[in-house]
Design a protein around this motif. Sequence first.
Motif, PDB file in Angstrom:
ATOM      1  N   TYR A   1      50.544  38.712  26.458  1.00 39.31           N
ATOM      2  CA  TYR A   1      51.640  39.136  25.582  1.00 39.31           C
ATOM      3  C   TYR A   1      51.317  38.953  24.101  1.00 39.31           C
ATOM      4  O   TYR A   1      52.124  39.319  23.245  1.00 39.31           O
ATOM      5  N   ALA A   2      50.157  38.375  23.795  1.00 38.48           N
ATOM      6  CA  ALA A   2      49.797  38.154  22.383  1.00 38.48           C
ATOM      7  C   ALA A   2      49.551  39.499  21.703  1.00 38.48           C
ATOM      8  O   ALA A   2      48.756  40.313  22.194  1.00 38.48           O
ATOM      9  N   PRO A   3      50.221  39.759  20.570  1.00 36.52           N
ATOM     10  CA  PRO A   3      50.041  41.059  19.905  1.00 36.52           C
ATOM     11  C   PRO A   3      48.653  41.200  19.287  1.00 36.52           C
ATOM     12  O   PRO A   3      48.045  40.217  18.864  1.00 36.52           O
ATOM     13  N   ASN A   4      48.167  42.445  19.284  1.00 35.32           N
ATOM     14  CA  ASN A   4      46.889  42.775  18.625  1.00 35.32           C
ATOM     15  C   ASN A   4      45.748  41.881  19.099  1.00 35.32           C
ATOM     16  O   ASN A   4      44.850  41.543  18.329  1.00 35.32           O
ATOM     17  N   THR A   5      45.785  41.503  20.373  1.00 35.36           N
ATOM     18  CA  THR A   5      44.770  40.623  20.937  1.00 35.36           C
ATOM     19  C   THR A   5      44.258  41.230  22.234  1.00 35.36           C
ATOM     20  O   THR A   5      45.053  41.627  23.094  1.00 35.36           O
ATOM     21  N   GLY A   6      42.930  41.305  22.359  1.00 36.53           N
ATOM     22  CA  GLY A   6      42.298  41.802  23.578  1.00 36.53           C
ATOM     23  C   GLY A   6      41.576  40.682  24.299  1.00 36.53           C
ATOM     24  O   GLY A   6      41.206  39.664  23.696  1.00 36.53           O
ATOM     25  N   TRP A   7      41.374  40.877  25.607  1.00 37.55           N
ATOM     26  CA  TRP A   7      40.760  39.852  26.446  1.00 37.55           C
ATOM     27  C   TRP A   7      39.832  40.526  27.446  1.00 37.55           C
ATOM     28  O   TRP A   7      40.197  41.523  28.065  1.00 37.55           O
ATOM     29  N   PHE A   8      38.638  39.968  27.632  1.00 39.80           N
ATOM     30  CA  PHE A   8      37.793  40.453  28.725  1.00 39.80           C
ATOM     31  C   PHE A   8      37.058  39.277  29.356  1.00 39.80           C
ATOM     32  O   PHE A   8      36.831  38.247  28.718  1.00 39.80           O
ATOM     33  N   VAL A   9      36.716  39.469  30.634  1.00 38.78           N
ATOM     34  CA  VAL A   9      36.070  38.407  31.409  1.00 38.78           C
ATOM     35  C   VAL A   9      34.639  38.827  31.732  1.00 38.78           C
ATOM     36  O   VAL A   9      34.349  40.016  31.917  1.00 38.78           O
ATOM     37  N   PHE A  10      33.760  37.846  31.775  1.00 43.79           N
ATOM     38  CA  PHE A  10      32.371  38.029  32.220  1.00 43.79           C
ATOM     39  C   PHE A  10      32.391  37.821  33.732  1.00 43.79           C
ATOM     40  O   PHE A  10      32.712  36.731  34.214  1.00 43.79           O
ATOM     41  N   TYR A  11      32.073  38.869  34.476  1.00 46.25           N
ATOM     42  CA  TYR A  11      32.316  38.893  35.915  1.00 46.25           C
ATOM     43  C   TYR A  11      31.009  39.099  36.673  1.00 46.25           C
ATOM     44  O   TYR A  11      30.193  39.941  36.289  1.00 46.25           O
ATOM     45  N   ASN A  12      30.812  38.329  37.749  1.00 51.42           N
ATOM     46  CA  ASN A  12      29.654  38.519  38.626  1.00 51.42           C
ATOM     47  C   ASN A  12      30.098  39.366  39.811  1.00 51.42           C
ATOM     48  O   ASN A  12      30.776  38.879  40.719  1.00 51.42           O
ATOM     49  N   ASN A  13      29.744  40.642  39.779  1.00 54.07           N
ATOM     50  CA  ASN A  13      30.128  41.565  40.844  1.00 54.07           C
ATOM     51  C   ASN A  13      28.986  41.654  41.867  1.00 54.07           C
ATOM     52  O   ASN A  13      28.184  42.581  41.838  1.00 54.07           O
ATOM     53  N   SER A  14      28.904  40.652  42.722  1.00 51.72           N
ATOM     54  CA  SER A  14      27.873  40.598  43.789  1.00 51.72           C
ATOM     55  C   SER A  14      26.467  40.795  43.235  1.00 51.72           C
ATOM     56  O   SER A  14      25.677  41.584  43.766  1.00 51.72           O
ATOM     57  N   GLY A  15      26.182  40.102  42.126  1.00 46.00           N
ATOM     58  CA  GLY A  15      24.839  40.165  41.559  1.00 46.00           C
ATOM     59  C   GLY A  15      24.688  41.121  40.396  1.00 46.00           C
ATOM     60  O   GLY A  15      23.599  41.235  39.827  1.00 46.00           O
ATOM     61  N   THR A  16      25.768  41.818  40.034  1.00 47.73           N
ATOM     62  CA  THR A  16      25.749  42.685  38.854  1.00 47.73           C
ATOM     63  C   THR A  16      26.683  42.107  37.797  1.00 47.73           C
ATOM     64  O   THR A  16      27.902  42.063  38.027  1.00 47.73           O
ATOM     65  N   PRO A  17      26.160  41.651  36.652  1.00 51.30           N
ATOM     66  CA  PRO A  17      27.051  41.152  35.601  1.00 51.30           C
ATOM     67  C   PRO A  17      27.882  42.295  35.011  1.00 51.30           C
ATOM     68  O   PRO A  17      27.361  43.386  34.755  1.00 51.30           O
ATOM     69  N   GLN A  18      29.161  42.024  34.816  1.00 53.70           N
ATOM     70  CA  GLN A  18      30.079  43.026  34.271  1.00 53.70           C
ATOM     71  C   GLN A  18      30.976  42.386  33.213  1.00 53.70           C
ATOM     72  O   GLN A  18      31.202  41.174  33.224  1.00 53.70           O
ATOM     73  N   PHE A  19      31.510  43.236  32.355  1.00 54.18           N
ATOM     74  CA  PHE A  19      32.651  42.876  31.524  1.00 54.18           C
ATOM     75  C   PHE A  19      33.869  43.608  32.074  1.00 54.18           C
ATOM     76  O   PHE A  19      33.802  44.801  32.367  1.00 54.18           O
ATOM     77  N   ARG A  20      34.976  42.876  32.227  1.00 53.36           N
ATOM     78  CA  ARG A  20      36.200  43.473  32.752  1.00 53.36           C
ATOM     79  C   ARG A  20      37.378  43.132  31.844  1.00 53.36           C
ATOM     80  O   ARG A  20      37.600  41.965  31.518  1.00 53.36           O
ATOM     81  N   ASP A  21      38.121  44.155  31.486  1.00 59.89           N
ATOM     82  CA  ASP A  21      39.355  43.952  30.744  1.00 59.89           C
ATOM     83  C   ASP A  21      40.370  43.208  31.617  1.00 59.89           C
ATOM     84  O   ASP A  21      40.296  43.248  32.854  1.00 59.89           O
ATOM     85  N   ALA A  22      41.342  42.568  30.965  1.00 58.14           N
ATOM     86  CA  ALA A  22      42.389  41.848  31.706  1.00 58.14           C
ATOM     87  C   ALA A  22      43.078  42.730  32.736  1.00 58.14           C
ATOM     88  O   ALA A  22      43.469  42.256  33.812  1.00 58.14           O
ATOM     89  N   SER A  23      43.214  44.022  32.436  1.00 59.30           N
ATOM     90  CA  SER A  23      43.905  44.937  33.356  1.00 59.30           C
ATOM     91  C   SER A  23      43.150  45.120  34.666  1.00 59.30           C
ATOM     92  O   SER A  23      43.735  45.547  35.668  1.00 59.30           O
ATOM     93  N   ALA A  24      41.853  44.803  34.677  1.00 59.74           N
ATOM     94  CA  ALA A  24      41.033  44.928  35.882  1.00 59.74           C
ATOM     95  C   ALA A  24      40.913  43.590  36.608  1.00 59.74           C
ATOM     96  O   ALA A  24      40.027  43.405  37.443  1.00 59.74           O
ATOM     97  N   THR A  25      41.817  42.666  36.270  1.00 54.40           N
ATOM     98  CA  THR A  25      41.857  41.345  36.912  1.00 54.40           C
ATOM     99  C   THR A  25      43.291  41.066  37.349  1.00 54.40           C
ATOM    100  O   THR A  25      44.199  41.880  37.136  1.00 54.40           O
ATOM    101  N   SER A  26      43.496  39.887  37.926  1.00 56.41           N
ATOM    102  CA  SER A  26      44.842  39.502  38.380  1.00 56.41           C
ATOM    103  C   SER A  26      45.805  39.290  37.217  1.00 56.41           C
ATOM    104  O   SER A  26      47.022  39.233  37.432  1.00 56.41           O
ATOM    105  N   ILE A  27      45.289  39.189  35.994  1.00 56.56           N
ATOM    106  CA  ILE A  27      46.161  38.935  34.839  1.00 56.56           C
ATOM    107  C   ILE A  27      47.015  40.151  34.508  1.00 56.56           C
ATOM    108  O   ILE A  27      48.199  40.045  34.213  1.00 56.56           O
TER     109      ILE A  27
END
Length: 245
Positions: A127-153
Amino acid sequence: PPPPPPPSLGGNPEIVEKVATNQGADLKLTWKSVEGAYGYRVYCDGNKIWEGRDTTYTIQGSSYVCRAVDVSAYAGSDEMKTHIDLTPKSSTITGLVTHDGTGYAWVKLDLPNGVASLVRQSDVDKYAPNTGWFVFYNNSGTPQFRDASATSIGIAKMEVALTAFNSSGYLAPGPGNYNVVMSTSANAYHFFWADNTSIGYGNMDNNDYFGVIKVTSITGSGPYTANLEIYIQNKVPGLRWVKFY
């Protein structure tokens, strides 16, 4: 009769508007007229790119992406400049760990201030305005960046979408080149589009921010650890120019 006095300028141009146009590709500048000026000049990183009598000019990003712009008024050999800094703000992220590891897996983008920082998932505030968030994700051996919308958040106030790892240049591309889940690797170069999800969602406009994520290293075999350099164009919201050197 005595010779006429040399022309004198009433000052340097006062910038009244600097705004991203054309979906953020271009920068429109408008300034107040200067008393005694014969005309005006626009410089991109020290090189003159325009001269004329108008008090507005749009720099097209397809031709020029600038770290700094100067607008000058001139009369004869007299010239007075106004400087506009467009250098993106840089942050260094050290020791980002994939979500399956122990430590900080998330990056917070404080977009108006141009600051990126490491956070834990418990610190993510969608809910923080003008703030973005992404996670460093291990997708079965492939490193990824995922936006909050692509997570449980879920969807945050700003959605962070990235271009592919092999991007280049200083002009972030237009729509259609971004994804909220993107594979990454050591030496990757991603542009990001932080899209305001409350106003103009899905459109590139002046409620958005652009930047670059450079992956300087990735180590480990899962969990992974990464170091990043992040550049945020916070001088002009919605501007797709990210010229950091």
